[in-house]
Write a protein that holds these residues in place. Structure first.
Motif, PDB file in Angstrom:
ATOM      1  N   GLN A  38       0.644  -1.039   0.011  1.00 24.87           N
ATOM      2  CA  GLN A  38       0.165  -0.152  -0.032  1.00 24.87           C
ATOM      3  C   GLN A  38       0.728   1.350  -0.056  1.00 24.87           C
ATOM      4  O   GLN A  38       2.162   1.228   0.243  1.00 24.87           O
ATOM      5  N   VAL A  39       0.153   2.368  -0.588  1.00 24.25           N
ATOM      6  CA  VAL A  39       0.934   3.703  -0.581  1.00 24.25           C
ATOM      7  C   VAL A  39       1.340   4.136   0.916  1.00 24.25           C
ATOM      8  O   VAL A  39       0.530   4.115   1.783  1.00 24.25           O
ATOM      9  N   GLN A  40       2.526   4.655   1.280  1.00 24.77           N
ATOM     10  CA  GLN A  40       3.000   4.980   2.377  1.00 24.77           C
ATOM     11  C   GLN A  40       4.013   6.131   2.011  1.00 24.77           C
ATOM     12  O   GLN A  40       4.704   6.366   1.296  1.00 24.77           O
ATOM     13  N   LEU A  41       3.656   7.223   2.805  1.00 35.22           N
ATOM     14  CA  LEU A  41       4.396   8.526   2.855  1.00 35.22           C
ATOM     15  C   LEU A  41       4.770   8.726   4.245  1.00 35.22           C
ATOM     16  O   LEU A  41       3.840   8.899   4.946  1.00 35.22           O
ATOM     17  N   VAL A  42       6.055   8.933   4.577  1.00 37.77           N
ATOM     18  CA  VAL A  42       6.650   8.984   6.072  1.00 37.77           C
ATOM     19  C   VAL A  42       7.470  10.175   6.006  1.00 37.77           C
ATOM     20  O   VAL A  42       8.633  10.265   5.451  1.00 37.77           O
ATOM     21  N   GLU A  43       7.012  11.470   6.702  1.00 43.80           N
ATOM     22  CA  GLU A  43       7.617  12.711   6.978  1.00 43.80           C
ATOM     23  C   GLU A  43       8.560  12.630   7.966  1.00 43.80           C
ATOM     24  O   GLU A  43       8.447  11.876   9.072  1.00 43.80           O
ATOM     25  N   SER A  44       9.697  13.173   7.899  1.00 44.94           N
ATOM     26  CA  SER A  44      10.742  13.565   9.068  1.00 44.94           C
ATOM     27  C   SER A  44      11.235  14.695   8.958  1.00 44.94           C
ATOM     28  O   SER A  44      11.143  15.363   7.556  1.00 44.94           O
ATOM     29  N   GLY A  45      12.061  15.321   9.733  1.00 43.80           N
ATOM     30  CA  GLY A  45      12.892  16.498   9.565  1.00 43.80           C
ATOM     31  C   GLY A  45      12.325  17.532  10.214  1.00 43.80           C
ATOM     32  O   GLY A  45      13.059  18.575  10.387  1.00 43.80           O
ATOM     33  N   GLY A  46      11.025  17.260  10.837  1.00 38.97           N
ATOM     34  CA  GLY A  46      10.613  18.795  11.622  1.00 38.97           C
ATOM     35  C   GLY A  46      11.386  19.105  12.953  1.00 38.97           C
ATOM     36  O   GLY A  46      12.079  18.274  13.298  1.00 38.97           O
ATOM     37  N   GLY A  47      10.994  20.120  13.567  1.00 35.54           N
ATOM     38  CA  GLY A  47      11.535  20.411  14.873  1.00 35.54           C
ATOM     39  C   GLY A  47      11.388  21.959  14.940  1.00 35.54           C
ATOM     40  O   GLY A  47      10.459  22.488  14.651  1.00 35.54           O
TER      41      GLY A  47
ATOM     42  N   ALA B 135       9.641   9.935   2.902  1.00 33.39           N
ATOM     43  CA  ALA B 135      10.068   8.663   2.156  1.00 33.39           C
ATOM     44  C   ALA B 135       8.756   7.823   1.698  1.00 33.39           C
ATOM     45  O   ALA B 135       7.520   7.850   2.444  1.00 33.39           O
ATOM     46  N   ALA B 136       8.623   7.735   0.558  1.00 31.45           N
ATOM     47  CA  ALA B 136       7.714   7.251  -0.330  1.00 31.45           C
ATOM     48  C   ALA B 136       7.885   5.514  -0.572  1.00 31.45           C
ATOM     49  O   ALA B 136       8.980   5.097  -0.764  1.00 31.45           O
ATOM     50  N   SER B 137       6.664   4.961  -0.597  1.00 26.24           N
ATOM     51  CA  SER B 137       6.708   3.439  -0.930  1.00 26.24           C
ATOM     52  C   SER B 137       5.476   3.068  -1.234  1.00 26.24           C
ATOM     53  O   SER B 137       4.218   3.594  -0.821  1.00 26.24           O
ATOM     54  N   GLY B 138       5.121   1.886  -2.067  1.00 26.71           N
ATOM     55  CA  GLY B 138       3.827   1.216  -2.461  1.00 26.71           C
ATOM     56  C   GLY B 138       3.536   1.865  -3.633  1.00 26.71           C
ATOM     57  O   GLY B 138       2.510   1.260  -4.046  1.00 26.71           O
ATOM     58  N   TYR B 139       4.293   2.677  -4.465  1.00 23.02           N
ATOM     59  CA  TYR B 139       3.927   2.920  -5.845  1.00 23.02           C
ATOM     60  C   TYR B 139       5.047   3.444  -6.564  1.00 23.02           C
ATOM     61  O   TYR B 139       6.276   3.263  -5.978  1.00 23.02           O
ATOM     62  N   ILE B 140       4.935   3.851  -7.786  1.00 26.53           N
ATOM     63  CA  ILE B 140       6.176   4.014  -8.779  1.00 26.53           C
ATOM     64  C   ILE B 140       6.469   5.736  -8.602  1.00 26.53           C
ATOM     65  O   ILE B 140       5.424   6.392  -9.187  1.00 26.53           O
ATOM     66  N   PHE B 141       7.373   5.948  -7.594  1.00 26.30           N
ATOM     67  CA  PHE B 141       7.539   7.219  -7.221  1.00 26.30           C
ATOM     68  C   PHE B 141       7.826   8.358  -8.375  1.00 26.30           C
ATOM     69  O   PHE B 141       7.260   9.402  -8.487  1.00 26.30           O
ATOM     70  N   SER B 142       8.890   7.436  -9.061  1.00 27.16           N
ATOM     71  CA  SER B 142       9.078   8.531 -10.018  1.00 27.16           C
ATOM     72  C   SER B 142       8.233   9.157 -11.122  1.00 27.16           C
ATOM     73  O   SER B 142       8.265  10.040 -11.774  1.00 27.16           O
TER      74      SER B 142
ATOM     75  N   ASN C 103      14.746  10.139  -7.123  1.00 29.07           N
ATOM     76  CA  ASN C 103      13.686   8.838  -7.711  1.00 29.07           C
ATOM     77  C   ASN C 103      14.417   7.739  -7.384  1.00 29.07           C
ATOM     78  O   ASN C 103      13.690   6.632  -7.138  1.00 29.07           O
ATOM     79  N   ALA C 104      15.874   7.824  -7.179  1.00 31.36           N
ATOM     80  CA  ALA C 104      16.417   6.265  -6.919  1.00 31.36           C
ATOM     81  C   ALA C 104      16.238   6.033  -5.385  1.00 31.36           C
ATOM     82  O   ALA C 104      16.185   4.692  -5.107  1.00 31.36           O
ATOM     83  N   LEU C 105      15.874   6.880  -4.501  1.00 35.94           N
ATOM     84  CA  LEU C 105      15.658   6.425  -3.118  1.00 35.94           C
ATOM     85  C   LEU C 105      14.336   6.710  -2.747  1.00 35.94           C
ATOM     86  O   LEU C 105      13.963   6.487  -1.636  1.00 35.94           O
ATOM     87  N   ASN C 106      13.528   7.233  -3.698  1.00 39.70           N
ATOM     88  CA  ASN C 106      11.936   7.413  -3.419  1.00 39.70           C
ATOM     89  C   ASN C 106      11.792   8.281  -2.349  1.00 39.70           C
ATOM     90  O   ASN C 106      11.020   8.131  -1.297  1.00 39.70           O
ATOM     91  N   ILE C 107      12.654   9.525  -2.116  1.00 36.30           N
ATOM     92  CA  ILE C 107      12.499  10.348  -1.228  1.00 36.30           C
ATOM     93  C   ILE C 107      12.149  11.701  -1.864  1.00 36.30           C
ATOM     94  O   ILE C 107      12.733  12.251  -2.910  1.00 36.30           O
ATOM     95  N   LEU C 108      11.351  12.601  -1.135  1.00 37.17           N
ATOM     96  CA  LEU C 108      10.991  13.941  -1.428  1.00 37.17           C
ATOM     97  C   LEU C 108      11.507  14.797  -0.356  1.00 37.17           C
ATOM     98  O   LEU C 108      11.570  14.462   0.532  1.00 37.17           O
ATOM     99  N   TYR C 109      12.349  15.922  -0.613  1.00 36.45           N
ATOM    100  CA  TYR C 109      12.664  16.988   0.296  1.00 36.45           C
ATOM    101  C   TYR C 109      12.088  18.127   0.051  1.00 36.45           C
ATOM    102  O   TYR C 109      11.561  18.831  -0.771  1.00 36.45           O
ATOM    103  N   LEU C 110      12.284  18.980   1.235  1.00 37.12           N
ATOM    104  CA  LEU C 110      11.809  20.546   1.348  1.00 37.12           C
ATOM    105  C   LEU C 110      13.017  21.203   2.355  1.00 37.12           C
ATOM    106  O   LEU C 110      12.897  20.870   3.391  1.00 37.12           O
ATOM    107  N   GLN C 111      13.887  21.792   1.615  1.00 40.24           N
ATOM    108  CA  GLN C 111      14.801  22.641   2.196  1.00 40.24           C
ATOM    109  C   GLN C 111      14.354  24.053   2.370  1.00 40.24           C
ATOM    110  O   GLN C 111      13.948  24.485   1.606  1.00 40.24           O
TER     111      GLN C 111
END
Length: 120
Positions: free
Chosen positions: A1-10, A23-30, A73-81
């Motif tokens: 199943q589709v999962q999106l897990v955020e981190s890095g807040g504070g 971090a995304a999983s369960g679908y074709i992120f790219s 897209n290689a790691l299936n990760i989205l970022y926000l700087q």
């Protein structure tokens, strides 16, 4: 199943920086567009930034020049700087997977959110 897990807040001082990850999983992120949204207490959820499958980006006016969205897209990760943070950036930040085009999701999918608190 589709999962999106955020981190890095504070919690940081105004003028500081944070980098959020999703971090995304369960679908074709790219193949899918992605977005960052935020919701402050008592306010509606607002779109902060988007990035398409081909890397085209967009930003809401209040964060232009301060925030940068990117994806691996290689790691299936989205970022926000997030740089030059302001107290008004305080909110829960959510990542979202956006259906459409070659992205075969049936609807938007959301992560659980990560809290960003900016102190004056």
């Amino acid at each position: 199943q589709v999962q999106l897990v955020e981190s890095g807040g504070g919690s940081v001082q105004a003028g500081g920086s944070l980098k959020l990850s999703c971090a995304a999983s369960g679908y074709i992120f790219s193949r899918c567009g992605m977005g960052w949204y935020r919701q402050a207490p008592g306010k509606e959820r607002e779109l902060v930034s988007t990035i398409s499958s081909d890397g085209t980006t967009s930003y809401t006016d209040s964060v232009k020049g301060r925030f940068t969205i990117s994806r691996n897209n290689a790691l299936n990760i989205l970022y926000l700087q997030m740089n030059s943070l302001k107290t008004e950036d305080t909110a829960m930040y959510y990542c979202a997977a956006v259906p459409g085009g070659y992205c075969y999701l049936s609807s938007y999918y959301w992560g659980q959110g990560t809290q960003v608190t900016i102190a004056s």
